[in-house]
Design an enzyme around this catalytic site. Structure first.
Site, short mmCIF file in Angstrom:
data_model
loop_
_atom_site.label_atom_id
_atom_site.label_comp_id
_atom_site.label_asym_id
_atom_site.label_seq_id
_atom_site.Cartn_x
_atom_site.Cartn_y
_atom_site.Cartn_z
N ARG A 228 0.87 -1.19 0.00
CA ARG A 228 0.00 0.00 0.00
C ARG A 228 0.90 1.23 0.00
O ARG A 228 1.76 1.39 0.86
CB ARG A 228 -0.89 0.00 1.24
CG ARG A 228 -1.75 1.25 1.44
CD ARG A 228 -2.80 1.36 0.36
NE ARG A 228 -3.88 2.28 0.72
CZ ARG A 228 -3.82 3.60 0.57
NH1 ARG A 228 -2.73 4.17 0.10
NH2 ARG A 228 -4.86 4.34 0.89
N GLU A 236 -11.10 5.08 -5.76
CA GLU A 236 -11.47 3.68 -5.93
C GLU A 236 -11.82 3.43 -7.40
O GLU A 236 -12.16 4.36 -8.15
CB GLU A 236 -12.65 3.32 -5.03
CG GLU A 236 -12.38 3.51 -3.55
CD GLU A 236 -11.32 2.55 -3.03
OE1 GLU A 236 -11.16 1.46 -3.61
OE2 GLU A 236 -10.67 2.89 -2.02
N ARG A 270 -1.11 -5.51 4.58
CA ARG A 270 -0.27 -4.98 3.49
C ARG A 270 0.91 -4.20 4.07
O ARG A 270 0.76 -3.54 5.11
CB ARG A 270 -1.09 -4.06 2.59
CG ARG A 270 -2.26 -4.73 1.90
CD ARG A 270 -3.11 -3.73 1.12
NE ARG A 270 -3.71 -2.73 2.01
CZ ARG A 270 -4.57 -1.80 1.60
NH1 ARG A 270 -4.89 -1.72 0.32
NH2 ARG A 270 -5.08 -0.94 2.46
#
Length: 337
Positions: A228, A236, A270
């Site tokens: 990330r 998004e 992540r």
């Protein structure tokens, strides 16, 4: 082990055959830095076996006993370094600085063995020049990746990468079950028992690793990481400019070996980090092009705020809209996503 894998790193962007279709897993067959990874693997091999690479004696005059001393010193220097070498020049400096008490001709032979640059003038190299400047505050470690495949980029601020599991910083963490599965898979393939080999391959994949073939069909074990990008939040995929953000990040990273300064993990497991490739800072590119917000809640670096403002003022990307919806607000209103 190091010699068997060295040829993978012998040329730039040289394609290789991949029995396991590594590209579909986010691994591309483009080049990895010449010499640096070969040196890392040979140091790992020396740590495990106390054996120096075969063929080195053709390049140096010293005995194998002396060569073993070199590798012991280099292994310690590598481990103690705040940041291990990333480039051929940095690896060359590490060798020269660590082995400065030995014959120059032998050190040059070692550099030639790994295809590392030999300086025209031999001078004392200050310790502070051996490695890059200190990482930003909060960086826990630096991750070097294999080249990224386009399908590994999930959106404008996240992707999947693979790191060489034989690197000295990765190898100690490879589970014993994965090591056994890799060995058994190789034996099954050698005997033609591909059904058993595929079962072991699935065990490796389930554990978060991949095995793929190098340029000479040598097997490479790689560990999977989800990344990330720290400090930014891209739209998004269902939002305006979500697809454009993914395309831009893909264009920037595809086929490139990345250097990721890792700060830690998020709630989804992540790694959160700064992504660099070819001298470019991925977060900067995304902000400057108006394809991400500065995620100030989690990262208050002023340069990120500045780059976002520049894009806003120029009405680039999503800032062409007078009031674009923030992705964290969109997620709050669309929980099912």
């Amino acid at each position: 082990m190091g010699n068997a894998i060295r040829s993978l790193y012998g040329s730039c962007c040289k394609p290789s055959t991949q029995e396991d279709s590594a590209a579909s897993y986010g691994v591309s067959t483009a080049t990895v830095v010449v010499g640096v990874s070969a040196l890392a693997r040979d140091l790992l091999s020396f740590e495990q076996t106390s054996q120096v690479p075969e063929g080195l004696s053709q390049h140096v005059a010293s005995s194998k006993k002396t060569q073993a001393k070199w590798y012991n010193k280099l292994l310690q220097a590598w481990k103690e370094a705040q940041l291990p070498p990333r480039t051929r020049k940095q690896a060359s400096r590490l060798i020269i600085q660590t082995l400065k008490e030995y014959q120059r001709t032998d050190v040059e032979g070692l550099l030639r063995f790994y295809g590392l640059p030999i300086p025209r003038k031999w001078v004392e190299i200050p310790d502070e020049e051996v490695f890059p400047p200190t990482q930003p505050e909060g960086v826990q470690f630096e991750l070097q990746t294999f080249p990224v495949d386009a399908r590994a980029v999930g959106d404008g601020d996240g992707l999947t990468v693979y790191a060489d599991a034989t690197d000295p910083r990765e190898a100690p963490n490879v589970p014993r079950a994965v090591q056994l599965a890799v060995s058994r898979r190789a034996k099954a393939r050698a005997s033609g028992d591909f059904e058993t080999a595929d079962a072991h391959q699935q065990d490796i994949v389930d554990a978060g690793y991949r095995v793929f073939n190098g340029s000479n069909n040598e097997e490479i074990l790689a560990k999977k990481y989800r990344i990330r990008l720290r400090g930014i939040d891209a739209p998004e995929m269902e939002m305006p400019y979500g697809k454009e953000a993914k395309v831009e990040l893909t264009k920037l990273l595809q086929g490139k070996c990345l250097t990721i300064g890792v700060y830690g993990e998020d709630q989804f497991g992540r790694l959160v980090g700064d992504v660099h490739c070819d001298g470019k800072f991925a977060q900067e590119i995304m902000l400057r092009k108006g394809l991400a917000w500065h995620f100030e809640k989690y990262d208050k670096r002023p340069e990120l705020k500045k780059w976002e403002k520049q894009a806003r003022d120029a009405h680039r990307g999503l800032w062409a809209s007078p009031n674009p919806e923030k992705p964290w607000e969109w997620r709050k209103n669309n929980r099912r996503h």
